[in-house]
Design an enzyme around this catalytic site. Sequence first.
Site, PDB file in Angstrom:
ATOM      1  CG  MET A 183     -28.833  34.629  64.946  1.00 19.11           C
ATOM      2  SD  MET A 183     -27.615  33.944  66.096  1.00 19.11           S
ATOM      3  CE  MET A 183     -26.568  35.342  66.403  1.00 19.11           C
ATOM      4  CG  PHE A 217     -21.342  37.261  58.137  1.00 17.23           C
ATOM      5  CD1 PHE A 217     -20.773  38.252  58.906  1.00 17.23           C
ATOM      6  CD2 PHE A 217     -21.096  35.934  58.487  1.00 17.23           C
ATOM      7  CE1 PHE A 217     -19.967  37.947  59.991  1.00 17.23           C
ATOM      8  CE2 PHE A 217     -20.283  35.617  59.569  1.00 17.23           C
ATOM      9  CZ  PHE A 217     -19.720  36.623  60.326  1.00 17.23           C
ATOM     10  CE  LYS A 218     -21.341  38.552  64.188  1.00 19.34           C
ATOM     11  NZ  LYS A 218     -20.615  39.569  63.381  1.00 19.34           N
ATOM     12  CG  ASP A 219     -29.387  38.529  59.228  1.00 19.88           C
ATOM     13  OD1 ASP A 219     -29.682  38.549  60.438  1.00 19.88           O
ATOM     14  OD2 ASP A 219     -29.448  39.538  58.496  1.00 19.88           O
TER      15      ASP A 219
END
Length: 476
Positions: free
Chosen positions: A124, A119-121
Amino acid sequence: MQYISTRGQSPQLGFSDILLGGLMQDGGLSLPAEYPQVTDAELTAMRSMSYAELAFTILSKFATDIPADDLRALTARTYTEQVYCNGRPDSDAKQITPLRRLENNLYLQELSNGPTLAFKDMAMQLLGNLFEYVLTKRGEEINILGATSGDTGSAAEYAMRGKRGVRVFMLSPRENMSAFQRAQMYSLQDANIFNIAVRGMFDDAQDIVKAVSNDLDFKAQHKIGAVNSINWGRVAAQVIYYFKGYLSATTSNDQEVSFAVPSGNFGNICAGHIARMMGLPIRKLILATNENNVLDEFFRTGAYKPRKTADVKVTSSPSMDISKASNFERFIFDLVGRDPKVVADLWKAVDSGGYFDLAATPYWARMEEFGFVSGSSSHADRLATIRRVYKDYGLMIDTHTADGIKVALEHRDADTPTIVLETALPAKFEETIIEALGEKPWRPESMRNIEALPQRVEVMEVDVQAVKDFVKQHTA
Ligand SMILES: *Cc1c(COP(=O)(O)O)cnc(C)c1O
């Protein structure tokens, strides 16, 4: 929109200024001076928006110093079907964060279909485009220095690769990542991405980054910046998918939903708290931890007791293995009625190795207003949940998402849709999936052979000077 510090001793700043910084001058975290509100009419209008349009609408409330046309172009470039196409073959990539129904009133929101399968995409990728935009406008450069145990580093590198004005120096522990995670980072060949594998643990890598950042001359001279979990741009970007999840699970604005969130540094669920403060009808925020249950302990008892790094347990949901939750101060600021003096006092204890306990204070009585509940999981719970979800719904989930589902089932209300946030695809944590199910998880076509690609990585001892020299050499 101006931003203030949770400790009250920093001048107010605009969005673009805090975007490139880390902590505020006084050691606090940035927050909007007041939360923008979403009206009923706005929420209704959002029902027919694409993800990119929704992102623009929400971000324009936070990033008031970026001209609307620029911000619209930026979000349109970020949230595309092409970037978020790595989900399971039956995922609806057009939705960017598709909602999958598991059973009556239980949903999974897919947040891990981006380039690095976590989920960090979601945040980011936006940050990459925002950085490039602000730096180009100002004619500046930044050298991002970070330490990663896996997911953050790869998300940052895929977001910053090829971006003008940005270089990334990412330290990782040589031995402690999965082969897949290593391959994801080290196979990048972009000239502005530098991987440094240290012969040590994640904490050693983290300590080097801290030591370099504490050298203020070096930091200024080499324009060192960070993209860690306290970055406000990341939190703001995460607010968007709470709106998207709500809109996908409901048909009218008088309905409520609850969200269950696998949590480590309190970044993801902090965005849920902010969405709720903006007026999104969220009943419960269900916080899930693994054996590293600092946050679960707080929400059950009122005591926030950060652990020593030596006491952090190595678990099968490693991205939630934390000793303290770096975004937690943002929530406490709101809980204590936004009184920076109270926050500064509480963190005086925390920063000197102690803890605080709010149970006997008037603040604890206010907790109900904020909707938080919590729980934690063990390795055995994760295996059982992965098996159960596979058997009942035919769906493979990763270990972190399993923590979310386990705790969601303990706290959901029968009559409220509960949305569990999927934080990674199972392909990232293959070994535990094989342990649970006896078979390998599905991988996107483009990553089938990623471990066999040539790798570009500098191996180093745990040595601050060696890292400084390397940065110096590659920024000249
Ligand atoms: C980073 C991460 C988390 C924890 O998110 P926080 O924002 O730190 O609470 C959970 N699951 C996965 C897979 C992650 O990469």
